[in-house]
Design an enzyme around this catalytic site. Sequence first.
Site, PDB file in Angstrom:
ATOM      1  N   ASP A   1     -33.906 -51.521 -29.857  1.00 50.24           N
ATOM      2  CA  ASP A   1     -33.994 -51.159 -28.434  1.00 50.24           C
ATOM      3  C   ASP A   1     -32.815 -50.273 -28.026  1.00 50.24           C
ATOM      4  O   ASP A   1     -31.729 -50.378 -28.596  1.00 50.24           O
ATOM      5  CB  ASP A   1     -34.023 -52.440 -27.586  1.00 50.24           C
TER       6      ASP A   1
ATOM      7  N   HIS B   1     -35.918 -41.589 -29.529  1.00 46.57           N
ATOM      8  CA  HIS B   1     -36.782 -42.201 -30.550  1.00 46.57           C
ATOM      9  C   HIS B   1     -36.600 -41.491 -31.902  1.00 46.57           C
ATOM     10  O   HIS B   1     -36.582 -42.124 -32.948  1.00 46.57           O
ATOM     11  CB  HIS B   1     -38.252 -42.160 -30.123  1.00 46.57           C
TER      12      HIS B   1
ATOM     13  N   LEU C   1     -37.389 -53.709 -51.649  1.00 50.42           N
ATOM     14  CA  LEU C   1     -37.307 -54.142 -50.240  1.00 50.42           C
ATOM     15  C   LEU C   1     -38.699 -54.089 -49.616  1.00 50.42           C
ATOM     16  O   LEU C   1     -39.399 -53.088 -49.752  1.00 50.42           O
ATOM     17  CB  LEU C   1     -36.367 -53.218 -49.447  1.00 50.42           C
TER      18      LEU C   1
HETATM   19  C1  IPE Z   1     -39.078 -54.048 -27.220  1.00 49.44           C
HETATM   20  O1  IPE Z   1     -38.376 -53.145 -26.426  1.00 49.44           O
HETATM   21  C2  IPE Z   1     -40.102 -53.324 -28.049  1.00 49.44           C
HETATM   22  C3  IPE Z   1     -39.571 -52.464 -29.119  1.00 49.44           C
HETATM   23  C4  IPE Z   1     -38.312 -52.314 -29.444  1.00 49.44           C
HETATM   24  C5  IPE Z   1     -40.574 -51.755 -29.861  1.00 49.44           C
HETATM   25  P1  IPE Z   1     -38.808 -52.856 -24.933  1.00 49.44           P
HETATM   26  O2  IPE Z   1     -37.850 -51.850 -24.410  1.00 49.44           O
HETATM   27  O3  IPE Z   1     -40.250 -52.484 -24.847  1.00 49.44           O
HETATM   28  O4  IPE Z   1     -38.603 -54.259 -24.222  1.00 49.44           O
HETATM   29  P2  IPE Z   1     -38.416 -54.635 -22.690  1.00 49.44           P
HETATM   30  O5  IPE Z   1     -39.440 -53.850 -21.934  1.00 49.44           O
HETATM   31  O6  IPE Z   1     -37.035 -54.218 -22.294  1.00 49.44           O
HETATM   32  O7  IPE Z   1     -38.595 -56.106 -22.615  1.00 49.44           O
HETATM   33  C1  IPE Z   2     -36.921 -48.925 -27.985  1.00 49.05           C
HETATM   34  O1  IPE Z   2     -36.162 -48.135 -27.156  1.00 49.05           O
HETATM   35  C2  IPE Z   2     -38.062 -48.174 -28.619  1.00 49.05           C
HETATM   36  C3  IPE Z   2     -39.390 -48.545 -28.118  1.00 49.05           C
HETATM   37  C4  IPE Z   2     -39.641 -49.504 -27.281  1.00 49.05           C
HETATM   38  C5  IPE Z   2     -40.513 -47.768 -28.620  1.00 49.05           C
HETATM   39  P1  IPE Z   2     -36.524 -47.943 -25.620  1.00 49.05           P
HETATM   40  O2  IPE Z   2     -37.395 -46.754 -25.472  1.00 49.05           O
HETATM   41  O3  IPE Z   2     -37.072 -49.202 -25.051  1.00 49.05           O
HETATM   42  O4  IPE Z   2     -35.100 -47.649 -25.012  1.00 49.05           O
HETATM   43  P2  IPE Z   2     -34.538 -48.139 -23.596  1.00 49.05           P
HETATM   44  O5  IPE Z   2     -34.607 -49.644 -23.593  1.00 49.05           O
HETATM   45  O6  IPE Z   2     -35.398 -47.537 -22.543  1.00 49.05           O
HETATM   46  O7  IPE Z   2     -33.135 -47.623 -23.591  1.00 49.05           O
HETATM   47 MG    MG Z   3     -36.197 -50.813 -24.176  1.00 47.92          MG
END
Ligand code: IPE
Ligand code: IPE
Ligand code: MG
Length: 256
Positions: A24, A41, A135
Amino acid sequence: MSNTSASQTRTPAALPGHIAIVMDGNGRWAQKRWLPRVAGHKQGVEALRRVVEACIERGVPVLSVFAFSSENWNRPVEEVSGLMDLLVMALSREVPRLSENGVRLHFPGDRSALSSRVVQGLEAAERDTAHNRTLVLNVCFNYGGRWDVTQAAQRLVQQGREITEDNLSSAMALAHVGDPDLLIRTGGELRISNFLLWQSAYTELVFTECLWPDFDAAELDRAMAEFANRERRFGQTAEQRAEVEPMAVAAGQQHA
Ligand code: IPE
Ligand code: IPE
Ligand code: MG
């Protein structure tokens, strides 16, 4: 036995056999640099490559990462399509090198909502790396813990099998690996966000403020050091664990 000596005898369990990561913070990483979220990403793919290599170097046999959740469909349509494009691009670019490094890929998740272009990419990557043994890398894509429990229960019902813990475990999307020992969440949020709900019943949780694109081998080492200092009790008392530590740890790991 004191806590110190108990933790010393835990050495065989110090290396997690299965690490799970909620990757995240990509969006915030990009926003801090005035870049579009998808740039975060993209940088996240680089971080994943570093972490896969670090896991191999450290002898961690299983890594499961959360790449796209059941709930991520709720994001703006451009971001969702950017993530789908990035997956297809990353597969064609990364799979040959991953395979050279002995990585076997799996993509646990609901494929019914994915386009045929994406599904074909996932199937080809699984097929092309099926012989690898160094892995296991589970890239959880369109995965949700609630989806997983539901699909496992539906499968058992269709097969006329009894709903038991063992049967459910064997029907879950990650039945090919043991439960995670260590779950890391980057990005500073203190929640599971519907990741491995069933499988993380006894997983050690480590949260870090580090945004996923900044995550590297040093961050992984910090999380693994924190894991090595935890006492996993699996419902027993600390005294019981200290007495039968080697046997109990081995049993706990088999169960986990
Ligand atoms: C969790 O992150 C999902 C992934 C890392 C793929 P999110 O950014 O979607 O989670 P929330 O919305 O903060 O709970
Ligand atoms: C996690 O990073 C990746 C996915 C959920 C696909 P985020 O896109 O949720 O990044 P933040 O939380 O908005 O910084
Ligand atoms: Mg996020």
